[in-house]
Write an enzyme that holds these catalytic residues in place. Structure first.
Site, PDB file in Angstrom:
ATOM      1  CG  HIS A  15      -1.830  -1.183   1.506  1.00  0.00           C
ATOM      2  ND1 HIS A  15      -1.944  -1.837   2.519  1.00  0.00           N
ATOM      3  CD2 HIS A  15      -2.765  -1.502   0.684  1.00  0.00           C
ATOM      4  CE1 HIS A  15      -2.647  -2.686   2.418  1.00  0.00           C
ATOM      5  NE2 HIS A  15      -3.459  -2.741   1.191  1.00  0.00           N
TER       6      HIS A  15
ATOM      7  NE  ARG B  68      -2.737  -7.762  -4.052  1.00  0.00           N
ATOM      8  CZ  ARG B  68      -3.380  -8.340  -3.101  1.00  0.00           C
ATOM      9  NH1 ARG B  68      -2.871  -8.356  -1.717  1.00  0.00           N
ATOM     10  NH2 ARG B  68      -4.774  -8.576  -3.021  1.00  0.00           N
TER      11      ARG B  68
ATOM     12  CE  LYS C 170     -13.868  -6.512   4.716  1.00  0.00           C
ATOM     13  NZ  LYS C 170     -13.236  -5.782   3.677  1.00  0.00           N
TER      14      LYS C 170
ATOM     15  CB  SER D 101      -3.681  -6.768   5.134  1.00  0.00           C
ATOM     16  OG  SER D 101      -3.392  -5.629   4.556  1.00  0.00           O
TER      17      SER D 101
HETATM   18  O1  PNS Z   1      -8.904  -3.380   0.690  1.00  0.00           O
HETATM   19  P1  PNS Z   1     -10.188  -3.907   0.209  1.00  0.00           P
HETATM   20  O2  PNS Z   1     -10.919  -4.461   1.298  1.00  0.00           O
HETATM   21  O3  PNS Z   1      -9.820  -4.670  -0.985  1.00  0.00           O
HETATM   22  O4  PNS Z   1     -11.097  -2.594  -0.387  1.00  0.00           O
HETATM   23  C1  PNS Z   1     -12.086  -2.861  -1.053  1.00  0.00           C
HETATM   24  C2  PNS Z   1     -12.933  -1.612  -1.072  1.00  0.00           C
HETATM   25  C3  PNS Z   1     -13.146  -0.687   0.228  1.00  0.00           C
HETATM   26  C4  PNS Z   1     -12.428  -0.507  -2.091  1.00  0.00           C
HETATM   27  C5  PNS Z   1     -14.478  -1.787  -1.648  1.00  0.00           C
HETATM   28  O5  PNS Z   1     -14.881  -2.728  -0.723  1.00  0.00           O
HETATM   29  C6  PNS Z   1     -15.496  -0.848  -1.213  1.00  0.00           C
HETATM   30  O6  PNS Z   1     -15.503   0.367  -1.907  1.00  0.00           O
HETATM   31  N1  PNS Z   1     -16.482  -0.723  -0.456  1.00  0.00           N
HETATM   32  C7  PNS Z   1     -17.508   0.364  -0.217  1.00  0.00           C
HETATM   33  C8  PNS Z   1     -18.823  -0.131  -0.766  1.00  0.00           C
HETATM   34  C9  PNS Z   1     -18.930   0.089  -2.094  1.00  0.00           C
HETATM   35  O7  PNS Z   1     -19.026   1.029  -2.743  1.00  0.00           O
HETATM   36  N2  PNS Z   1     -18.826  -1.134  -2.856  1.00  0.00           N
HETATM   37  C10 PNS Z   1     -18.722  -1.065  -4.297  1.00  0.00           C
HETATM   38  C11 PNS Z   1     -19.993  -1.028  -5.257  1.00  0.00           C
HETATM   39  S1  PNS Z   1     -20.539  -2.482  -5.537  1.00  0.00           S
END
Ligand code: PNS
Length: 156
Positions: free
Chosen positions: A16, A89, A40, A127
């Protein structure tokens, strides 16, 4: 241009850090947005996750942190972000990232998602695996910044 780099950051890794640093060279502002999804299970509280990121980027004036809940596009709208940035990645990330970016594109067509390919030395990093190694008291200092090593040691 203001970029938003969203994620769980539970906790932030050198993967990150690499994306945020590279991003801050291309955009005027990078908002590192920690998702605080109540459904979560996180190891670290939102304030702990933000504290670690703030410590790592304390000397980079272009980087700011924030926390959000709900839809990313709504939060991006609220803060006036121009683009979403995500790191890629490996091929395994591609399907999920493409799906996410397409949902976001339908929901808010003017908000583009930019992908940055992870540096090869971090392409394996996650992570969850760092937490697994830390839970067995393994050496995680190649994967996460010193503040995160300290916080993980205090958890396990
Ligand atoms: O680090 P991550 O867990 O891969 O990040 C995922 C993240 C936070 C980018 C994604 O889950 C997100 O944007 N969540 C907020 C809810 C949302 O907008 N979902 C996408 C539309 S379906």
């Amino acid at each position: 241009m203001k970029a938003i780099y969203p994620g769980s950051f539970d906790p932030i890794t050198y993967g990150h850090v690499d994306i945020i640093e590279r991003c801050s060279q291309k955009f005027d502002k990078v908002i590192v947005a920690c998702l605080n999804n109540r459904a979560k299970d996180y190891l670290f509280s939102p304030s702990d996750r933000i504290e670690m990121i703030d410590e790592v980027f304390k000397d980079n004036k272009k980087v700011e942190t924030d926390m959000f809940d709900g839809l990313l596009i709504d939060y991006a709208n609220e803060i006036g972000a121009d683009v979403i940035v995500r790191g890629l990645r490996a091929i395994s990330d591609f399907e999920y990232e493409m799906q996410l970016s397409m949902f976001n594109k339908v929901l808010k067509p003017d908000l583009e998602t930019f992908f940055l390919v992870s540096s090869d030395k971090y392409s394996f990093l996650s992570s969850s695996l760092v937490k697994e190694v830390a839970s067995y008291k393994g050496d995680i200092s190649s994967f996460v910044p010193p503040i995160v090593v300290k916080k993980l040691e205090s958890k396990f």
